[in-house]
Write a protein that holds these residues in place. Structure first.
Motif, PDB file in Angstrom:
ATOM      1  N   SER A  46      43.411  26.123  50.628  1.00 49.72           N
ATOM      2  CA  SER A  46      44.363  26.977  51.320  1.00 49.72           C
ATOM      3  C   SER A  46      44.924  28.006  50.336  1.00 49.72           C
ATOM      4  CB  SER A  46      45.509  26.150  51.905  1.00 49.72           C
ATOM      5  OG  SER A  46      46.306  25.600  50.862  1.00 49.72           O
ATOM      6  N   HIS A  47      45.690  28.932  50.856  1.00 50.02           N
ATOM      7  CA  HIS A  47      46.329  29.930  49.991  1.00 50.02           C
ATOM      8  C   HIS A  47      47.214  29.256  48.951  1.00 50.02           C
ATOM      9  CE1 HIS A  47      48.299  33.613  48.724  1.00 50.02           C
ATOM     10  NE2 HIS A  47      49.469  33.065  48.977  1.00 50.02           N
ATOM     11  N   ASP A  48      47.897  28.188  49.344  1.00 45.39           N
ATOM     12  CA  ASP A  48      48.778  27.487  48.403  1.00 45.39           C
ATOM     13  C   ASP A  48      47.998  26.896  47.238  1.00 45.39           C
ATOM     14  OD1 ASP A  48      51.126  28.025  49.808  1.00 45.39           O
ATOM     15  OD2 ASP A  48      50.828  26.309  51.132  1.00 45.39           O
ATOM     16  N   ASP A  49      46.741  26.503  47.490  1.00 42.41           N
ATOM     17  CA  ASP A  49      45.920  25.973  46.401  1.00 42.41           C
ATOM     18  C   ASP A  49      45.634  27.046  45.358  1.00 42.41           C
ATOM     19  OD1 ASP A  49      45.529  23.282  47.366  1.00 42.41           O
ATOM     20  OD2 ASP A  49      44.202  24.114  48.895  1.00 42.41           O
ATOM     21  N   PRO A  84      43.186  46.618  48.514  1.00 42.94           N
ATOM     22  CA  PRO A  84      42.398  47.150  47.386  1.00 42.94           C
ATOM     23  C   PRO A  84      43.238  47.534  46.172  1.00 42.94           C
ATOM     24  CG  PRO A  84      41.579  48.032  49.457  1.00 42.94           C
ATOM     25  CD  PRO A  84      42.815  47.247  49.793  1.00 42.94           C
ATOM     26  N   ASP A  85      44.420  48.088  46.393  1.00 45.09           N
ATOM     27  CA  ASP A  85      45.273  48.448  45.250  1.00 45.09           C
ATOM     28  C   ASP A  85      45.668  47.204  44.464  1.00 45.09           C
ATOM     29  OD1 ASP A  85      45.111  51.066  46.020  1.00 45.09           O
ATOM     30  OD2 ASP A  85      47.098  51.126  46.966  1.00 45.09           O
ATOM     31  N   LEU A  86      46.002  46.128  45.173  1.00 45.26           N
ATOM     32  CA  LEU A  86      46.391  44.885  44.506  1.00 45.26           C
ATOM     33  C   LEU A  86      45.193  44.244  43.826  1.00 45.26           C
ATOM     34  CD1 LEU A  86      48.486  42.733  43.872  1.00 45.26           C
ATOM     35  CD2 LEU A  86      48.068  41.729  46.131  1.00 45.26           C
ATOM     36  N   ALA A  87      44.039  44.312  44.475  1.00 46.69           N
ATOM     37  CA  ALA A  87      42.826  43.743  43.875  1.00 46.69           C
ATOM     38  C   ALA A  87      42.501  44.421  42.552  1.00 46.69           C
ATOM     39  CB  ALA A  87      41.656  43.873  44.840  1.00 46.69           C
ATOM     40  N   ARG A  88      42.685  45.738  42.478  1.00 48.90           N
ATOM     41  CA  ARG A  88      42.426  46.458  41.234  1.00 48.90           C
ATOM     42  C   ARG A  88      43.434  46.071  40.152  1.00 48.90           C
ATOM     43  NH1 ARG A  88      40.791  50.602  44.890  1.00 48.90           N
ATOM     44  NH2 ARG A  88      42.930  51.348  45.104  1.00 48.90           N
ATOM     45  N   ILE A  89      44.682  45.841  40.552  1.00 47.09           N
ATOM     46  CA  ILE A  89      45.707  45.457  39.579  1.00 47.09           C
ATOM     47  C   ILE A  89      45.417  44.073  39.003  1.00 47.09           C
ATOM     48  CG2 ILE A  89      48.129  44.777  39.361  1.00 47.09           C
ATOM     49  CD1 ILE A  89      48.821  47.049  41.289  1.00 47.09           C
ATOM     50  N   ILE A  90      45.101  43.123  39.873  1.00 43.93           N
ATOM     51  CA  ILE A  90      44.835  41.759  39.397  1.00 43.93           C
ATOM     52  C   ILE A  90      43.542  41.722  38.599  1.00 43.93           C
ATOM     53  CG2 ILE A  90      44.426  39.374  40.085  1.00 43.93           C
ATOM     54  CD1 ILE A  90      46.052  39.944  42.603  1.00 43.93           C
ATOM     55  N   GLY A  91      42.524  42.383  39.121  1.00 41.36           N
ATOM     56  CA  GLY A  91      41.234  42.433  38.441  1.00 41.36           C
ATOM     57  C   GLY A  91      40.280  41.370  38.947  1.00 41.36           C
ATOM     58  N   PRO A  92      38.995  41.695  39.055  1.00 41.97           N
ATOM     59  CA  PRO A  92      38.008  40.740  39.599  1.00 41.97           C
ATOM     60  C   PRO A  92      37.856  39.482  38.752  1.00 41.97           C
ATOM     61  CG  PRO A  92      36.920  42.677  38.653  1.00 41.97           C
ATOM     62  CD  PRO A  92      38.381  42.995  38.712  1.00 41.97           C
ATOM     63  N   ARG A  93      37.982  39.620  37.447  1.00 44.93           N
ATOM     64  CA  ARG A  93      37.826  38.438  36.591  1.00 44.93           C
ATOM     65  C   ARG A  93      38.933  37.437  36.841  1.00 44.93           C
ATOM     66  NH1 ARG A  93      37.196  38.363  29.951  1.00 44.93           N
ATOM     67  NH2 ARG A  93      37.140  36.093  29.737  1.00 44.93           N
ATOM     68  N   ALA A  94      40.190  37.922  36.936  1.00 42.96           N
ATOM     69  CA  ALA A  94      41.311  37.012  37.186  1.00 42.96           C
ATOM     70  C   ALA A  94      41.185  36.359  38.551  1.00 42.96           C
ATOM     71  CB  ALA A  94      42.633  37.768  37.073  1.00 42.96           C
ATOM     72  N   LEU A  95      40.794  37.133  39.564  1.00 44.71           N
ATOM     73  CA  LEU A  95      40.613  36.567  40.899  1.00 44.71           C
ATOM     74  C   LEU A  95      39.528  35.503  40.896  1.00 44.71           C
ATOM     75  CD1 LEU A  95      40.872  39.839  43.031  1.00 44.71           C
ATOM     76  CD2 LEU A  95      42.509  37.940  43.017  1.00 44.71           C
ATOM     77  N   HIS A  96      38.455  35.761  40.158  1.00 49.43           N
ATOM     78  CA  HIS A  96      37.380  34.770  40.057  1.00 49.43           C
ATOM     79  C   HIS A  96      37.869  33.506  39.359  1.00 49.43           C
ATOM     80  CE1 HIS A  96      33.400  33.033  39.381  1.00 49.43           C
ATOM     81  NE2 HIS A  96      33.726  32.911  38.100  1.00 49.43           N
ATOM     82  N   ASP A  97      38.645  33.669  38.289  1.00 51.88           N
ATOM     83  CA  ASP A  97      39.147  32.505  37.552  1.00 51.88           C
ATOM     84  C   ASP A  97      40.084  31.669  38.418  1.00 51.88           C
ATOM     85  OD1 ASP A  97      37.724  33.212  35.328  1.00 51.88           O
ATOM     86  OD2 ASP A  97      39.416  34.140  34.276  1.00 51.88           O
ATOM     87  N   ILE A  98      40.931  32.329  39.197  1.00 51.56           N
ATOM     88  CA  ILE A  98      41.847  31.601  40.080  1.00 51.56           C
ATOM     89  C   ILE A  98      41.057  30.785  41.090  1.00 51.56           C
ATOM     90  CG2 ILE A  98      43.601  31.867  41.873  1.00 51.56           C
ATOM     91  CD1 ILE A  98      44.532  34.396  40.324  1.00 51.56           C
ATOM     92  N   GLU A  99      40.026  31.389  41.673  1.00 53.18           N
ATOM     93  CA  GLU A  99      39.198  30.680  42.652  1.00 53.18           C
ATOM     94  C   GLU A  99      38.458  29.521  42.005  1.00 53.18           C
ATOM     95  OE1 GLU A  99      35.784  31.598  46.048  1.00 53.18           O
ATOM     96  OE2 GLU A  99      36.424  33.180  44.670  1.00 53.18           O
ATOM     97  N   ARG A 100      37.933  29.752  40.814  1.00 49.31           N
ATOM     98  CA  ARG A 100      37.208  28.688  40.114  1.00 49.31           C
ATOM     99  C   ARG A 100      38.118  27.507  39.804  1.00 49.31           C
ATOM    100  NH1 ARG A 100      37.095  27.706  34.943  1.00 49.31           N
ATOM    101  NH2 ARG A 100      37.987  29.759  34.424  1.00 49.31           N
ATOM    102  N   GLN A 101      39.314  27.789  39.345  1.00 50.09           N
ATOM    103  CA  GLN A 101      40.250  26.714  39.012  1.00 50.09           C
ATOM    104  C   GLN A 101      40.707  25.960  40.253  1.00 50.09           C
ATOM    105  OE1 GLN A 101      43.104  29.083  36.937  1.00 50.09           O
ATOM    106  NE2 GLN A 101      41.816  29.334  35.135  1.00 50.09           N
ATOM    107  N   ALA A 136      40.153  21.988  40.924  1.00 49.16           N
ATOM    108  CA  ALA A 136      41.218  21.053  41.313  1.00 49.16           C
ATOM    109  C   ALA A 136      40.864  20.333  42.597  1.00 49.16           C
ATOM    110  CB  ALA A 136      42.527  21.827  41.489  1.00 49.16           C
ATOM    111  N   GLN A 137      40.196  21.026  43.505  1.00 48.63           N
ATOM    112  CA  GLN A 137      39.794  20.395  44.764  1.00 48.63           C
ATOM    113  C   GLN A 137      38.788  19.278  44.522  1.00 48.63           C
ATOM    114  OE1 GLN A 137      37.074  22.602  47.266  1.00 48.63           O
ATOM    115  NE2 GLN A 137      38.214  22.068  49.117  1.00 48.63           N
ATOM    116  N   ARG A 138      37.833  19.506  43.639  1.00 45.57           N
ATOM    117  CA  ARG A 138      36.810  18.496  43.353  1.00 45.57           C
ATOM    118  C   ARG A 138      37.404  17.263  42.677  1.00 45.57           C
ATOM    119  NH1 ARG A 138      33.911  23.196  41.852  1.00 45.57           N
ATOM    120  NH2 ARG A 138      34.418  22.808  39.650  1.00 45.57           N
TER     121      ARG A 138
END
Length: 231
Positions: free
Chosen positions: A123-126, A86-103, A107-109
């Motif tokens: 995978s995590h490496d992706d 949770p501490d790391l999630a707050r530092i990164i921020g939900p928007r950045a985490l969402h953008d990383i997942e979206r990108q 790339a997968q598609r």
């Protein structure tokens, strides 16, 4: 570069090069001189971005290796992007985490049937592959906090550096023997945090290199300074 190449470029694009020649070299430049100047400038930009690309990959993986270990010791597993503490999630921020997942999903598609990982789950490496200098900078301490308001005397990002990231760059502390590198431009910070702030400043500089560096160096050369790609 053959003159016939620059003959196909609009005169408005080449006019700043001619002005630069007049200011720096004097006299009226030949078409061959303008072609050589244009080739030199684009080669310089290409070499710069090649180095930045290597730095981004190396620092991204160094931070990833350290955060895998840190997140694991906190009981949340090595995948610190999908299941961050949770501490790391707050530092990164939900928007950045969402953008990383979206990108990563994008790339997968784009993988074709000939791709060795066509149809494979992410995978995590992706996700790590999508991290940018902006993401990395957001993990590091950027501006010193008002320590009087902090019970521990350290901000969350400073805690993350001290407990999870400082070992990612084992040779970094030796650099500060040269005092000019210790100028982070902000209020005084504890000695063990100077490398963290300076590293964040360097990352910010790398982010700027994709825009400010390129546009600053092209401003005198091009009438369209917002274009940062090598022609």
């Amino acid at each position: 570069m053959p003159v016939r190449f620059t003959q196909n470029i609009a005169s408005a694009r080449l006019e700043p090069y001619r002005r630069r020649w007049l200011v720096q070299g004097g006299g009226t430049p030949s078409d061959a001189a303008i072609a050589a100047m244009y080739a030199w400038q684009t080669s310089l930009a290409g070499a710069w971005f090649e180095v930045i690309g290597h730095i981004e990959v190396l620092t991204r993986n160094a931070i990833d290796n350290s955060l895998r270990d840190w997140n694991l010791t906190k009981g949340f597993g090595p995948d610190w992007i999908q299941t961050p503490h949770p501490d790391l999630a707050r530092i990164i921020g939900p928007r950045a985490l969402h953008d990383i997942e979206r990108q990563a999903n994008s790339a997968q598609r784009q993988r074709t049937q000939g791709h060795p990982r066509f149809g494979a789950p992410l995978s995590h490496d992706d996700y790590v592959a999508q991290l940018t200098f902006g993401n990395l900078t957001a993990i590091l301490p950027i501006r010193p906090p008002n320590r009087a308001r902090l019970g521990s005397g350290y901000s969350p990002r400073e805690h993350l550096w001290r407990n999870g990231l400082r070992n990612a760059f084992p040779g970094l502390y030796d650099v500060w023997q040269n005092k000019r590198w210790a100028r982070v431009g902000y209020a005084p910070v504890p000695g063990d945090l100077i490398p963290a702030y300076a590293l964040a400043s360097a990352f910010n500089g790398c982010v700027a290199s994709g825009t400010e560096w390129a546009t600053t160096n092209r401003h005198s050369w091009s009438d369209t300074p917002t274009v940062t790609r090598t022609p």
